[in-house]
Design an enzyme around this catalytic site. Structure first.
Site, PDB file in Angstrom:
ATOM      1  N   CYS A   1       1.282  -1.141  -0.050  1.00 22.54           N
ATOM      2  CA  CYS A   1       0.078   0.111   0.220  1.00 22.54           C
ATOM      3  C   CYS A   1       0.890   1.458  -0.051  1.00 22.54           C
ATOM      4  CB  CYS A   1      -1.045  -0.253   1.180  1.00 22.54           C
ATOM      5  SG  CYS A   1      -1.941   1.895   1.349  1.00 22.54           S
TER       6      CYS A   1
ATOM      7  N   CYS B   1       0.340   2.778   3.858  1.00 22.37           N
ATOM      8  CA  CYS B   1       0.931   2.872   4.839  1.00 22.37           C
ATOM      9  C   CYS B   1       2.082   1.097   4.729  1.00 22.37           C
ATOM     10  CB  CYS B   1      -0.050   2.617   6.483  1.00 22.37           C
ATOM     11  SG  CYS B   1      -0.738   0.992   5.011  1.00 22.37           S
TER      12      CYS B   1
ATOM     13  N   CYS C   1      -7.255  -1.531   1.316  1.00 21.13           N
ATOM     14  CA  CYS C   1      -5.727  -1.658   2.680  1.00 21.13           C
ATOM     15  C   CYS C   1      -6.999  -1.986   4.057  1.00 21.13           C
ATOM     16  CB  CYS C   1      -5.253  -0.811   2.694  1.00 21.13           C
ATOM     17  SG  CYS C   1      -3.673  -1.179   4.195  1.00 21.13           S
TER      18      CYS C   1
ATOM     19  N   CYS D   1      -9.109  -5.937  -9.154  1.00 23.16           N
ATOM     20  CA  CYS D   1      -8.338  -5.345 -10.317  1.00 23.16           C
ATOM     21  C   CYS D   1      -7.990  -3.601  -9.242  1.00 23.16           C
ATOM     22  CB  CYS D   1      -9.178  -4.832 -11.202  1.00 23.16           C
ATOM     23  SG  CYS D   1      -9.762  -3.731 -12.867  1.00 23.16           S
TER      24      CYS D   1
END
Length: 167
Positions: A74, A77, A122, A145
């Site tokens: 991500c 983070c 996330c 996706c």
């Protein structure tokens, strides 16, 4: 699609709501305000996708061509989300994966385009990643996706970035 999905989509439209949350009680491990994320992220496009639930243009991500072993994390983070072995060419113009790392993402219902879709984000920071569909390859039949701008690719052999902490 069932009657409830149609009704919920119609309610969202008539109420002027573009998004209904399936789990209003959901809390993220990393509790950071959108204002703070705006300060942390140096990329306007990433902020728009991650925290305003935008979508990048198809075929615009360099990650579409990425074929090396490694880990996708991500961009907000640094939580690991996908192993490169889960990536495949879907032909959609966005990096696509048939599975996620255990516990890395959470999902909720999205009515932004009227018909219900499943959005995933996330699980650590809540940053929007993309949508999951049931038209992917075996072994899962799923297509995660993903917006490339919401990810960082870390090649195998390089150290993953330390997880960001609440500031």
């Amino acid at each position: 699609m069932n009657r409830r999905d149609i009704l919920m989509g119609a309610l969202a439209l008539t109420a002027g709501v573009t998004r209904l949350h399936a789990n209003e009680d959901e809390t993220m491990e990393l509790d950071v305000s959108k204002r703070r994320w705006r300060e942390i992220l140096d990329d306007d496009a990433a902020f728009r996708v991650l925290f305003k639930e935008g979508t990048e243009r198809p075929w615009s991500s360099d990650l579409n061509q990425e074929k090396r072993p490694g880990t996708y994390v991500c961009k907000a983070c640094y939580q690991p989300l996908f192993d490169a072995s889960m990536k495949y060419e879907s032909g959609t113009g966005w990096p696509s994966f048939f599975d996620t790392l255990d516990g890395a993402v959470a999902t909720k219902r999205d009515f932004k385009l009227i018909l219900p879709r499943t959005e995933y984000h996330c699980a650590r920071c809540g940053g929007h990643q993309g949508h999951v569909f049931d038209d992917g390859p075996e072994p899962t039949g799923k297509r995660y996706c993903n917006n490339g701008v919401a990810l960082i690719f870390v090649p195998e052999g390089q150290e993953l970035p330390a997880l960001r902490q609440a500031a």
